[in-house]
Design a protein around this motif. Sequence first.
Motif: not given
Ligand code: FES
Lengths: 184, 293
Positions: A114, A146-148, A110-111
């Motif tokens: 990571c 991974c936070r997302c 996503q972002c």
């Molecule tokens: S895609 Fe955002 S931290 Fe893994």
Amino acid sequence: MTESRPAGRRLPVTVTVNGVARTADAEPRRTLSDFVRHDLGLTGTHVGCEHGVCGACTVLIDGDPVRSCLVLAVSAQGHDVTTVEGLGQPDTVTELGPVQRAFRDCHALQCGFCTPGFLTTITAGIAENPTPTRDEAVDMIAGNLCRCTGYQNIVEAVLTAARYAAGDDTPGGPAGHGAAGVEH
Amino acid sequence: MKPPPFTWHGPRSVDEAIAVLGEVGSEGKVLAGGQSLLPVLAMRLAAPAHLVDINAVEGLDTITVDASGVTIGALVRHTGLLRHPAAGNAQPLIPQALSCVAHATIRNRGTTVGSLAHADPSGEMTSVLALLGGSITAQSTRGARTIAAADFFVGPLESTLAPDELVVSAHFPGTVREPGTTSGTAFAEIARRHGDYALCGVAAIARVDAGGALLSLRCGYLSVSEVPLVLELTDAWNDSERAAVELARVGVDPSSDIHATAEYRRSLAGVLTARVARTAIAKARSVPELRAG
Ligand code: FES
Ligand SMILES: Cc1cc2nc3c(=O)[nH]c(=O)nc-3n(C[C@H](O)[C@H](O)[C@H](O)COP(=O)(O)OP(=O)(O)OC[C@H]3O[C@@H](n4cnc5c(N)ncnc54)[C@H](O)[C@@H]3O)c2cc1C
Ligand code: FES
């Protein structure tokens, strides 16, 4: 002879990065992660925690995944380092390597913060184990945070990347969408 | 989160390394895999003026397996030892515990000897070395000495190693093979996430006689004491499983932190003791007996 490098002095460090010998001046305390980012300008390697916990900075040293925030640049002298910039396949249409294609196709980011660490880790992981089971895929990425994404699609990407690397190009897809390559 | 400045030394041999360590004395630290030391520096918990980087030192990356057990050099990475089948055959606790040490990426760089030198009572291998009654061999310009595990660990992150000493190797005794007896081992730990430091971990070695009767049961504990703890549980187990579990629960001395309360860790020590003891004893009973002559 023991080489000594005084504190605070910037002296040349030479590391082979993605197949090319690169030299830049660095203090002894320079970590490999800061060396590739700031001194060599390869900002694909991301730095999250700087104490070995998140895995974002993972690079390959002589083919093995290692935290670049926990290796000094001077200790990497004479070794081969592969960063995310070295994972592409310039001779293909997309210029993406199999793990990168799998991440795109499975919506495994996503972002993207990571992602470089996952890509390097999985590249080495499927080189060592070309046909991972789902459990082995989970274990392969256990050291990366991974936070997302919630990891489901990353696990899917590991399995898909293994197929792509073996020459089976049936597209993978996001988990739970019934796309090819999704096991239920 | 950057390490404070230090002078870096890159010796190429053990003699060069101990010469530098002798010169810099208590101002210096050995840098092996850096998987514990670099986080400590990044968090500014220590600021040594000199780092003696042993990564290019020749001859420290050997694994020797003989009748007495497994001896590893200071530059053997966790991964290298984990993937050494002969080492695992000689002492099954080595791979059983090593597979719980951190994540593969950390194991690729971190050394097993470094984790012993770090003397962390939450480390799997410190506890295994203590349980097996192993030893480490240290060298300095003053000479070499071998230190038994029982004399090595003296506090959390504290050992009897002098600042000018380099640990060159560690010795893990192998499975004891005596006619008429067989032995088994087991390791288990609970961590929030596989690869993280354990909330509690227990290693067990059991020996049984030809009839399957328990001759000896010893357990090693991690994350529940200030130094690696070893408990002798033979008589208690022969009494009842509950007695052995109770002995373990009172024998450990855990503290509370953000990960778990002391009481929870104590409870885990009991649960895991029963689990590994049962497995180790069952394994000991299923090994074909070694006959005299
Ligand atoms: S895609 Fe955002 S931290 Fe893994
Ligand atoms: C995210 C993360 C998770 C981890 N999880 C675990 C875990 O679950 N269990 C576990 O046991 N460990 C864990 N570790 C630590 C890891 O196992 C380290 O590799 C190990 O503790 C230290 O080995 P090293 O070679 O990296 O030593 P270094 O970090 O280089 O050194 C550690 C200390 O030992 C000293 N030292 C090292 N080698 C020598 C030597 N030959 N002679 C004298 N002194 C020496 C150093 O001076 C330093 O004080 C984890 C680390 C990280 C970053
Ligand atoms: S930045 Fe290196 S592990 Fe987090």
